[in-house]
Design a protein around this motif. Structure first.
Motif, short mmCIF file in Angstrom:
data_model
loop_
_atom_site.label_atom_id
_atom_site.label_comp_id
_atom_site.label_asym_id
_atom_site.label_seq_id
_atom_site.Cartn_x
_atom_site.Cartn_y
_atom_site.Cartn_z
N GLY A 20 0.70 -1.16 0.02
CA GLY A 20 0.10 -0.16 -0.14
C GLY A 20 0.97 1.09 0.07
N THR A 21 0.19 2.37 -0.32
CA THR A 21 0.66 3.84 -0.28
C THR A 21 -0.13 4.76 0.75
N ALA A 22 0.30 5.85 0.54
CA ALA A 22 -0.74 6.82 1.32
C ALA A 22 -1.92 6.90 0.68
N SER A 23 -2.27 6.50 -0.44
CA SER A 23 -3.54 6.60 -0.95
C SER A 23 -4.14 5.09 -0.90
N GLY A 24 -3.74 4.21 -0.22
CA GLY A 24 -4.49 3.01 0.04
C GLY A 24 -3.71 1.82 -0.17
N TYR A 25 -4.27 0.35 -0.18
CA TYR A 25 -3.72 -0.64 -0.81
C TYR A 25 -4.01 -0.86 -2.00
N HIS A 80 7.80 -15.64 -6.19
CA HIS A 80 8.61 -14.66 -6.88
C HIS A 80 7.72 -13.60 -7.53
N GLY A 81 8.09 -12.49 -7.83
CA GLY A 81 7.23 -11.56 -8.84
C GLY A 81 7.69 -9.93 -8.48
N ALA A 82 6.76 -9.14 -9.08
CA ALA A 82 6.98 -7.58 -9.17
C ALA A 82 5.71 -6.91 -9.24
N LYS A 83 5.60 -5.65 -8.69
CA LYS A 83 4.62 -4.85 -8.78
C LYS A 83 5.18 -3.23 -8.71
N THR A 84 4.57 -2.67 -9.51
CA THR A 84 4.74 -1.24 -9.76
C THR A 84 3.73 -0.63 -8.95
N LEU A 85 4.12 0.21 -7.76
CA LEU A 85 3.09 0.76 -7.16
C LEU A 85 2.87 2.41 -7.60
N ALA A 86 1.86 3.05 -7.33
CA ALA A 86 1.44 4.34 -7.77
C ALA A 86 2.19 5.52 -7.13
N ASP A 87 2.99 5.00 -5.98
CA ASP A 87 3.50 6.03 -5.10
C ASP A 87 4.63 5.06 -4.40
N THR A 88 5.24 5.78 -3.26
CA THR A 88 6.00 5.22 -2.33
C THR A 88 5.41 4.13 -1.56
N LEU A 89 5.83 3.21 -1.35
CA LEU A 89 5.12 1.86 -0.38
C LEU A 89 5.38 2.64 1.22
N THR A 90 4.05 2.52 1.85
CA THR A 90 4.10 2.84 3.23
C THR A 90 3.55 1.75 4.15
N LYS A 91 3.00 0.82 3.58
CA LYS A 91 2.39 -0.26 4.40
C LYS A 91 2.39 -1.46 3.66
N ILE A 92 2.01 -2.74 4.64
CA ILE A 92 1.99 -3.98 4.00
C ILE A 92 0.91 -4.87 5.02
N LYS A 93 -0.10 -5.42 4.08
CA LYS A 93 -1.36 -5.89 4.81
C LYS A 93 -1.46 -7.46 4.57
N PHE A 94 -1.71 -8.36 5.58
CA PHE A 94 -1.66 -9.59 5.51
C PHE A 94 -3.34 -10.25 5.88
N THR A 95 -3.84 -11.04 4.84
CA THR A 95 -5.20 -11.46 5.19
C THR A 95 -5.31 -13.04 4.95
N ILE A 96 -5.94 -13.46 5.66
CA ILE A 96 -6.18 -14.96 5.60
C ILE A 96 -7.41 -15.21 5.20
#
Length: 235
Positions: free
Chosen positions: A131-136, A203-219
């Protein structure tokens, strides 16, 4: 021009502006200065005028402090700053369906997700989103996982770090995320193992819209049965 005009009374300056800095005025060859920033701007790498680590620009923030050495007239080289690796407190729980790490520093270039324990109350999988400042962000992931139970799985909505968990499976392992470029593209690699049960590689990749600010885990399905997860964050 983006030139920072450093004061003449000392070697410490407080930078209050937000204009990108591309050079610093001369104080004399051999000078060592310290800049303290009150907010966000960009220190722009230049091959001679302003040499930064790895040739990469630096995004400053309130409280960021950096030291520079004038190796030739009007030419400066980065020496050190106050960014330092740190370890978050472990997140532990015996219930719930999600948890998150927030307020990641803007200078993060390497984030290691370290799992000492991860299990569910029933059959389960665990998805991770950035997630970024704008959300996940929940799309445009290029994510692949190889599971000894589920086989090869691709995902565009998240980073699936547990694919085929069963009640009694206790996953352990690590996932390392690396900032690949200044365009906020993150790549990752890692693996988890549930004792004699499932073994997974990711393995993988992801381009965010802005700076990374948070990480969320969901079961998915059931709740977290036992968790012990922490992050190591590095510049």
């Amino acid at each position: 021009r983006g030139e920072l005009v450093h004061g003449t009374r000392g070697n410490l300056s407080d930078v209050t502006g937000t204009t990108a800095i591309t050079s610093i005025n001369s104080k004399g060859v051999g000078s060592l200065i310290t800049l303290q920033f009150d907010g966000a701007l960009t220190l722009t790498h230049h091959a001679t005028d302003l040499i930064l680590p790895g040739g990469a620009n630096i995004a400053t923030y309130a409280g960021y402090t950096a030291m520079f050495y004038e190796y030739a007239s009007g030419d400066w080289r980065f020496v050190a700053d106050n960014r330092a690796p740190y370890l978050t407190d472990p997140y532990t729980t015996t219930g719930g369906t999600s948890f998150e790490f927030t307020a990641l520093p803007p200078w993060a270039r390497r984030v290691s997700v370290m799992v000492a324990q991860m299990s569910g109350s029933s059959s389960f999988s665990v998805d991770t989103v950035l997630g970024t400042a704008s959300g996940y962000e929940t799309s445009s992931y290029v994510s692949y996982a190889q599971s000894s139970v589920a086989g090869l799985v691709s995902n565009t909505n998240s980073i699936p770090i547990c694919l085929a968990g069963l009640a009694g499976y206790n996953y352990r392992g690590a996932l390392t995320l690396l900032l690949q470029s200044t365009s906020n593209t993150w790549v990752w690699d890692g693996g988890f193992q549930a004792g004699t049960g499932d073994v997974e590689h990711h393995h993988g990749a992801k381009t965010l819209a802005d700076t990374l600010t948070k990480i969320k885990f969901t079961i998915t399905f059931g709740t977290f049965d036992a968790m012990n997860v922490s992050l190591r964050i590095e510049p």
